[in-house]
Scaffold this active site. Structure first.
Site, PDB file in Angstrom:
ATOM      1  N   ARG A  22       0.901  -1.164   0.000  1.00 47.23           N
ATOM      2  CA  ARG A  22       0.000   0.000   0.000  1.00 47.23           C
ATOM      3  C   ARG A  22       0.931   1.203   0.000  1.00 47.23           C
ATOM      4  O   ARG A  22       1.557   1.522   1.014  1.00 47.23           O
ATOM      5  CB  ARG A  22      -0.878  -0.032   1.235  1.00 47.23           C
ATOM      6  CG  ARG A  22      -1.992   1.007   1.269  1.00 47.23           C
ATOM      7  CD  ARG A  22      -2.804   0.825   2.545  1.00 47.23           C
ATOM      8  NE  ARG A  22      -3.884   1.759   2.639  1.00 47.23           N
ATOM      9  CZ  ARG A  22      -5.148   1.513   2.307  1.00 47.23           C
ATOM     10  NH1 ARG A  22      -5.461   0.333   1.828  1.00 47.23           N
ATOM     11  NH2 ARG A  22      -6.081   2.433   2.446  1.00 47.23           N
ATOM     12  N   HIS A  41      -6.782   1.440  -7.220  1.00 48.51           N
ATOM     13  CA  HIS A  41      -7.080   0.560  -6.075  1.00 48.51           C
ATOM     14  C   HIS A  41      -7.760  -0.701  -6.604  1.00 48.51           C
ATOM     15  O   HIS A  41      -8.938  -0.959  -6.353  1.00 48.51           O
ATOM     16  CB  HIS A  41      -7.992   1.303  -5.099  1.00 48.51           C
ATOM     17  CG  HIS A  41      -8.053   0.707  -3.726  1.00 48.51           C
ATOM     18  ND1 HIS A  41      -7.356  -0.431  -3.369  1.00 48.51           N
ATOM     19  CD2 HIS A  41      -8.747   1.093  -2.618  1.00 48.51           C
ATOM     20  CE1 HIS A  41      -7.609  -0.707  -2.093  1.00 48.51           C
ATOM     21  NE2 HIS A  41      -8.452   0.197  -1.620  1.00 48.51           N
ATOM     22  N   GLN A  92      -9.771  -3.417  -4.360  1.00 50.62           N
ATOM     23  CA  GLN A  92     -11.078  -2.963  -3.897  1.00 50.62           C
ATOM     24  C   GLN A  92     -12.147  -3.218  -4.954  1.00 50.62           C
ATOM     25  O   GLN A  92     -13.239  -3.705  -4.650  1.00 50.62           O
ATOM     26  CB  GLN A  92     -11.031  -1.472  -3.568  1.00 50.62           C
ATOM     27  CG  GLN A  92     -12.370  -0.893  -3.139  1.00 50.62           C
ATOM     28  CD  GLN A  92     -12.852  -1.458  -1.826  1.00 50.62           C
ATOM     29  OE1 GLN A  92     -12.153  -1.379  -0.822  1.00 50.62           O
ATOM     30  NE2 GLN A  92     -14.049  -2.043  -1.807  1.00 50.62           N
ATOM     31  N   ASP A 108     -17.126   7.592  -2.457  1.00 49.08           N
ATOM     32  CA  ASP A 108     -15.917   7.426  -1.649  1.00 49.08           C
ATOM     33  C   ASP A 108     -15.758   8.667  -0.779  1.00 49.08           C
ATOM     34  O   ASP A 108     -16.391   9.712  -1.035  1.00 49.08           O
ATOM     35  CB  ASP A 108     -14.695   7.247  -2.567  1.00 49.08           C
ATOM     36  CG  ASP A 108     -13.453   6.740  -1.841  1.00 49.08           C
ATOM     37  OD1 ASP A 108     -13.553   6.430  -0.635  1.00 49.08           O
ATOM     38  OD2 ASP A 108     -12.393   6.659  -2.471  1.00 49.08           O
ATOM     39  N   CYS A 158     -16.268   2.094  -0.332  1.00 47.97           N
ATOM     40  CA  CYS A 158     -15.126   1.252   0.045  1.00 47.97           C
ATOM     41  C   CYS A 158     -14.664   1.454   1.487  1.00 47.97           C
ATOM     42  O   CYS A 158     -13.858   0.675   1.982  1.00 47.97           O
ATOM     43  CB  CYS A 158     -13.967   1.466  -0.932  1.00 47.97           C
ATOM     44  SG  CYS A 158     -13.261   3.128  -0.910  1.00 47.97           S
ATOM     45  N   ARG A 198     -13.427  -8.101   0.484  1.00 47.58           N
ATOM     46  CA  ARG A 198     -11.993  -7.840   0.321  1.00 47.58           C
ATOM     47  C   ARG A 198     -11.208  -9.104   0.665  1.00 47.58           C
ATOM     48  O   ARG A 198     -10.224  -9.446  -0.002  1.00 47.58           O
ATOM     49  CB  ARG A 198     -11.544  -6.688   1.235  1.00 47.58           C
ATOM     50  CG  ARG A 198     -12.030  -5.311   0.842  1.00 47.58           C
ATOM     51  CD  ARG A 198     -11.418  -4.806  -0.456  1.00 47.58           C
ATOM     52  NE  ARG A 198      -9.968  -4.755  -0.411  1.00 47.58           N
ATOM     53  CZ  ARG A 198      -9.272  -3.757   0.132  1.00 47.58           C
ATOM     54  NH1 ARG A 198      -9.884  -2.722   0.675  1.00 47.58           N
ATOM     55  NH2 ARG A 198      -7.955  -3.775   0.120  1.00 47.58           N
TER      56      ARG A 198
END
Length: 310
Positions: free
Chosen positions: A111, A138, A141, A229, A268, A296
């Site tokens: 990450r 991402h 996700q 988001d 998310c 996830r």
């Protein structure tokens, strides 16, 4: 396990073909159905001797916990490191870090603050590198999001997804997925927060069904799924300006009412009720955010299995 001379990286959805991505999603569905013990038919050979190194340059809840448990449920083990735990944080090159970790572990998940770091690791590693989030994309996700959509509404091909808010890294991965999975993506963003030109040009080149406007109602009308988001991501310092700019793009019950009958809502996480989404939407009957968060784990089990040769 995959050959170390030709590692299977998972950097962006755009990098993989539709057949491979469908195979990963189908595996994720099967793994969730199987429960905590992934059956041998879905696991890479030798996974019980495999190790995953996880590197976090940004704080994480879902990515850290889901990847750790995913690797354990596959039968391997994981090691979590902050960037301050590594010589990378003191100036050692990405290339040297990749070469060293390749001698110890079987896969790397990172990450990262910069997408270039992930690309550098992948260039020099002889083991798979997985993008756990960068400022550019991402992908893990969105794989979980597609799994979640299909659990509730069936195959995503030919359906319509509405993205409302900042045209950020998550939105870009949705654009990549629209091209590879064959669904319509409508993005509603303030003009100054449209996705980057590079991402828009990629979508045009790939003939993806992607439409961008600054009209939330237009994007949401008749959509099967509405996604948003957080307005202020980690490291962004212009919170007040962004909140003012994005206020007209909040997902509330009135906006959700423009979506198709039976439409679902996804986010998310982390979420901030009363900002990008109202409490009655995110905590209401159309919200599938907890399934999305759980997935996830299952999507990443499938990604890890593919990377390691299943």
């Amino acid at each position: 396990m995959a050959s170390k001379s030709s590692p299977r990286h998972f950097i962006d959805i755009a990098d993989l073909d539709s057949k491979t991505l469908r195979r990963i999603i189908d595996a994720a569905h099967a793994m969730k159905k199987a429960g905590k013990r992934v059956p041998p038919a879905l696991r890479p050979k030798g996974i019980e001797d495999a190790s995953l190194v996880m590197i976090f340059e940004k704080p994480s809840t879902r990515t850290r916990v889901s990847f750790d448990i995913a690797m354990r449920q596959l039968g391997g083990e994981s090691l979590s490191l902050n960037h301050t735990d590594l010589q990378l944080g003191r100036g050692e090159s990405v290339a040297d870090t990749a070469r060293v970790l390749s001698r110890y572990a079987d896969a790397i998940m990172i990450r990262a603050n910069a997408h270039a770091t992930v690309l550098g690791l992948a260039e020099h590693a002889t083991i798979p590198v997985i993008n756990g989030l960068t400022e550019k994309s991402h992908p893990c996700q969105i794989m979980a999001d597609i799994q979640t959509f299909e659990e509730h509404l069936g195959n995503i091909k030919g359906r319509t997804i509405a993205w409302v808010g900042d045209g950020n890294n998550v939105a870009v991965s949705w654009m990549h997925a629209a091209a590879r999975f064959g669904f319509m993506l409508r993005l509603a963003c303030p003009k100054s927060l449209f996705p980057e030109d590079e991402a828009l040009e990629w979508a045009r080149t790939e003939k993806a069904a992607v439409a961008v406007s600054d009209d939330p109602e237009k994007a949401v009308r008749g959509a099967d799924c509405v996604v948003t988001d957080t307005w202020v991501s980690m490291g962004q310092s212009d919170a007040a300006k962004r909140k003012k700019l994005l206020a007209p793009f909040a997902v509330d019950a009135k906006l959700m009412g423009k979506a198709a009958k039976g439409a679902i809502f996804m986010h998310c996480l982390p979420a901030y009720r009363g900002h990008e989404v109202s409490a009655d939407v995110i905590d209401g009957p159309q919200s599938v955010i907890w399934d999305e968060a759980e997935n996830r784990l299952h999507a990443q089990k499938a990604i890890l299995a593919w990377c390691l040769g299943a």
